[in-house]
Design a protein around this motif. Sequence first.
Motif, mmCIF file in Angstrom:
data_model
loop_
_atom_site.group_PDB
_atom_site.id
_atom_site.type_symbol
_atom_site.label_atom_id
_atom_site.label_comp_id
_atom_site.label_asym_id
_atom_site.label_seq_id
_atom_site.Cartn_x
_atom_site.Cartn_y
_atom_site.Cartn_z
ATOM 1 N N ILE A 168 1.394 -4.320 8.225
ATOM 2 C CA ILE A 168 2.632 -3.951 8.887
ATOM 3 C C ILE A 168 3.300 -2.816 8.123
ATOM 4 N N SER A 169 3.872 -1.867 8.838
ATOM 5 C CA SER A 169 4.511 -0.704 8.225
ATOM 6 C C SER A 169 5.698 -1.127 7.365
ATOM 7 N N THR A 170 5.893 -0.399 6.258
ATOM 8 C CA THR A 170 7.069 -0.642 5.421
ATOM 9 C C THR A 170 8.268 0.181 5.877
ATOM 10 N N GLU A 171 8.110 0.941 6.949
ATOM 11 C CA GLU A 171 9.201 1.735 7.529
ATOM 12 C C GLU A 171 9.792 2.700 6.509
ATOM 13 N N GLY A 172 8.930 3.228 5.653
ATOM 14 C CA GLY A 172 9.355 4.178 4.637
ATOM 15 C C GLY A 172 8.148 4.715 3.902
ATOM 16 N N ASP A 173 8.403 5.420 2.797
ATOM 17 C CA ASP A 173 7.337 6.097 2.067
ATOM 18 C C ASP A 173 7.234 5.590 0.637
ATOM 19 N N PHE A 174 6.054 5.146 0.258
ATOM 20 C CA PHE A 174 5.697 4.774 -1.109
ATOM 21 C C PHE A 174 6.315 3.437 -1.543
ATOM 22 N N PRO A 175 5.879 2.332 -0.942
ATOM 23 C CA PRO A 175 6.392 1.009 -1.318
ATOM 24 C C PRO A 175 5.736 0.479 -2.592
ATOM 25 N N ARG A 176 6.381 0.694 -3.726
ATOM 26 C CA ARG A 176 5.826 0.196 -4.990
ATOM 27 C C ARG A 176 5.920 -1.323 -5.090
ATOM 28 N N ASP A 177 6.994 -1.902 -4.576
ATOM 29 C CA ASP A 177 7.187 -3.333 -4.803
ATOM 30 C C ASP A 177 7.910 -3.973 -3.630
ATOM 31 N N ASN A 215 0.841 -1.197 0.000
ATOM 32 C CA ASN A 215 0.000 0.000 0.000
ATOM 33 C C ASN A 215 0.873 1.243 0.000
ATOM 34 N N ARG A 216 0.773 2.065 -1.051
ATOM 35 C CA ARG A 216 1.521 3.325 -1.137
ATOM 36 C C ARG A 216 0.637 4.458 -0.640
#
Length: 350
Positions: free
Chosen positions: A290-299, A267-268
């Motif tokens: 769960i958080s991706t620990e960053g911004d804008f996870p495309r893949d 989810n971005r």
Amino acid sequence: MIEKYLIGTYTRRVSKGVYQIELDTDAQKLQNLQLVGEAIDPTYVAESNQKRIYAITKVKDAAGNVTGGFKEWDGSSDQFPLADIAAIHDQETSPAYIAVDETRHLVFTANYHAGTICTYKIGDDGAINRADRIMDKGTLGFRKEQQDGPHPHYINLTPDNRVVAVDLGVDKVFIYDLSTDGKLTPVSELQMEDGYGPRHIAFDEKKGVAYLVGELSSNIAVLDYDEKQGKLSLRNIMSTIPDDWTEHNGAAAIRVTKDGKFVYVSNRGHNSLAVFSSDEKGNLKLVQRISTEGDFPRDFNLSDDESFVICVNQNSDNGTLYTRDAQTGKLTMVQKDVHVPEGVSVLRRK
């Protein structure tokens, strides 16, 4: 054990092209980020069994206009950077996705901006030549700004070696038959609800289902796939984000585990990975966000034995590593803030 992954990127700020990163499964860490091929916005890459890397890129002509093309690198060597062995300048704009068909020696592309899908024949030397080009058809979508025409976002093989193309602009999924020389023949179309915004799709052959991510709707749909007819039909739809999330979000990538028990979606905006369990019939149930620990996870992608998940965040220039529980499907973050410039795609090397 060391596993290697290719990272496709945008090159708008700090990235220079295609990178390789290592996963040390014993140490549970990502390491040794290296630039392996310079290109302009090589967002998605594909690798053949011959270790050739096919990368989307942009090409500037003498007047400074930017159009779409590809680069190929001989990836058989561990020497860096990889040797640029060929290039093709073929499209109006840079494609959004690229894939390889090993059996028929073809490359596929989906061109979001041009509204086209293309096939290319791979020669003995690895060079590619266009075999077919189709413009998607359909009425304008519900969300006029993003659905002002055909916008294919994904193309790849179905489990029965047909071709599936996913179009965000017209809310459709197309199935094609494919000849050995790369010619596409329409078989079926699935019309999704207005504003669904199809982006990526993943199949589970044993269950006879496919999972379709809707970028604009932040949904995941369970589709039944009839291989005999080459036809998809909608079963149900679930959200990938919490009901109370009101800010922007665009669902992006999807992965299904080899055993078919779990499905993962990025989810971005919400900046999370959504984890779903899949029962014996392919029905989904939310397990975790769960958080991706960053911004804008495309893949993101699963490791070879699926004990780890690697995620890249485009806007925050970082990668995140998780361990994965094979029984519950749940993820645990073990490393974050790994420098990955403008990361878009994660491809496990052959």
